[in-house]
Design an enzyme around this catalytic site. Structure first.
Site, PDB file in Angstrom:
ATOM      1  N   ASP A  77       0.877  -1.159   0.000  1.00 21.54           N
ATOM      2  CA  ASP A  77       0.000   0.000   0.000  1.00 21.54           C
ATOM      3  C   ASP A  77       0.923   1.219   0.000  1.00 21.54           C
ATOM      4  O   ASP A  77       2.146   1.080   0.121  1.00 21.54           O
ATOM      5  CB  ASP A  77      -0.878  -0.027   1.256  1.00 21.54           C
ATOM      6  CG  ASP A  77      -1.719   1.216   1.402  1.00 21.54           C
ATOM      7  OD1 ASP A  77      -2.351   1.630   0.414  1.00 21.54           O
ATOM      8  OD2 ASP A  77      -1.727   1.800   2.505  1.00 21.54           O
ATOM      9  N   ASP A  79      -0.247   5.134   1.057  1.00 17.20           N
ATOM     10  CA  ASP A  79      -0.556   6.169   2.049  1.00 17.20           C
ATOM     11  C   ASP A  79      -0.533   5.612   3.465  1.00 17.20           C
ATOM     12  O   ASP A  79      -1.211   4.634   3.776  1.00 17.20           O
ATOM     13  CB  ASP A  79      -1.931   6.773   1.762  1.00 17.20           C
ATOM     14  CG  ASP A  79      -1.938   7.593   0.491  1.00 17.20           C
ATOM     15  OD1 ASP A  79      -1.383   8.707   0.505  1.00 17.20           O
ATOM     16  OD2 ASP A  79      -2.477   7.113  -0.526  1.00 17.20           O
TER      17      ASP A  79
END
EC number: 3.1.3.21
Length: 298
Positions: A77, A79
């Site tokens: 991922d 953020d």
């Protein structure tokens, strides 16, 4: 393997039945050479509580060994996991709600994290009770104007550069699957383009193959298909996530997942992950059959 004193608690899932379920001890040379392992039915979940300070987010680790020693590909991922951008969303959303004399709390943030923008926006206006005054679409426009000056200042999260360079240097295929759309991705990564160029590919939230955002598995499945030898067996994929919806998306894709949550996130959101770490600096690649770090960080 766990190296600190460990207390195992068996939790029955679901809790309705009182029938006894047998547990057998069998050697498993593939995962823990010459060590016995506990084999349990799928209806039991084991939680290892290590003797570390209560404040440490990695004090609780869900122990599963299904993918240990067999990882060949890694998906990240972005953020809150590689880039310290979640603070920007929090800051802006607090300002917007303040106009309505409301506060932005972590229970709402936990639901929004990792999702596509429009999905997160609908959650925001509905659950904060301002949908009659501000539509999800108008919220996105307002938030966008406030975020575009913040994103280019994004810093890397601790351990991100070290881990990405290590895996890439050892020939482990790596990529990103993020809910962020292309324009925001470019803004967030503009100070770190050399590092992000190490990725084999990037799947963004506006990718045509991503029909549904997290916790749907679309992004991770698309990422798996795009590796050179893809689609990769999901049991051989390790996902790194910080958001509850992202962790669930990885599990829905049949993949292994390590969660690196914000320390303010309620620990009840961390039960689904295969391993929970306080920081990427705490990751031990050899526990997953990946090449060990050569530096001296503990």
């Amino acid at each position: 393997m766990l190296t600190t004193p460990t207390r195992f608690v068996a939790l029955r899932i679901p809790f309705r039945s009182s029938n006894k379920i047998p547990i057998s001890i069998a050697p498993s040379p593939k995962v823990f050479p010459r060590k016995p392992v506990i084999r349990v039915p799928a209806s039991l979940r084991f939680v290892a509580t290590m003797s570390t300070p209560a404040a440490a987010v990695n004090a609780t680790v869900t122990v599963t060994d299904a993918g240990r020693g067999s990882i060949t590909h890694v998906i990240f991922d972005m953020d809150g996991l590689l880039l310290d951008t979640e603070k920007f969303y929090t800051e802006v959303q607090e300002k917007i709600l303040a106009r309505y004399n409301k506060t932005f709390d972590w229970s709402l943030k936990a639901k929004m994290m990792g999702r596509k923008a429009i999905e997160a926006a609908r959650l925001f206006v509905d659950e904060s009770g301002i949908s009659d005054s501000l539509s999800a679409e108008d919220f996105i426009v307002e938030r966008e104007s406030m975020l575009q000056d913040l994103f280019p200042t994004s810093d890397l999260m601790p351990g991100a550069s070290r881990l990405l360079r290590h895996l890439h240097g050892k020939g482990i295929p790596i990529c990103i699957a993020t809910g962020t759309h292309t324009r925001h991705f470019d803004l967030k990564t503009q100070r770190h383009r050399e590092l992000f160029s190490l990725m084999h590919h990037v799947v963004r939230g506006d990718d045509p193959e991503v029909k549904e955002g997290k916790p749907a598995p679309d992004g991770f499945l698309a990422a798996s298909r795009r590796f050179e030898d893809g689609p990769v067996d999901p049991r051989k994929v390790l996902v790194f996530e910080d958001a509850p919806s992202g962790v669930q998306a990885a599990k829905n894709a049949g993949m292994n997942v390590i969660m690196v949550p914000d320390s303010r996130l309620d620990k009840s959101y961390c039960n689904v992950a295969d391993q929970v770490l306080a920081s990427l600096l705490d990751f031990k690649p050899e526990e997953w059959g990946l090449p060990s770090f050569q530096d001296s960080h503990n």
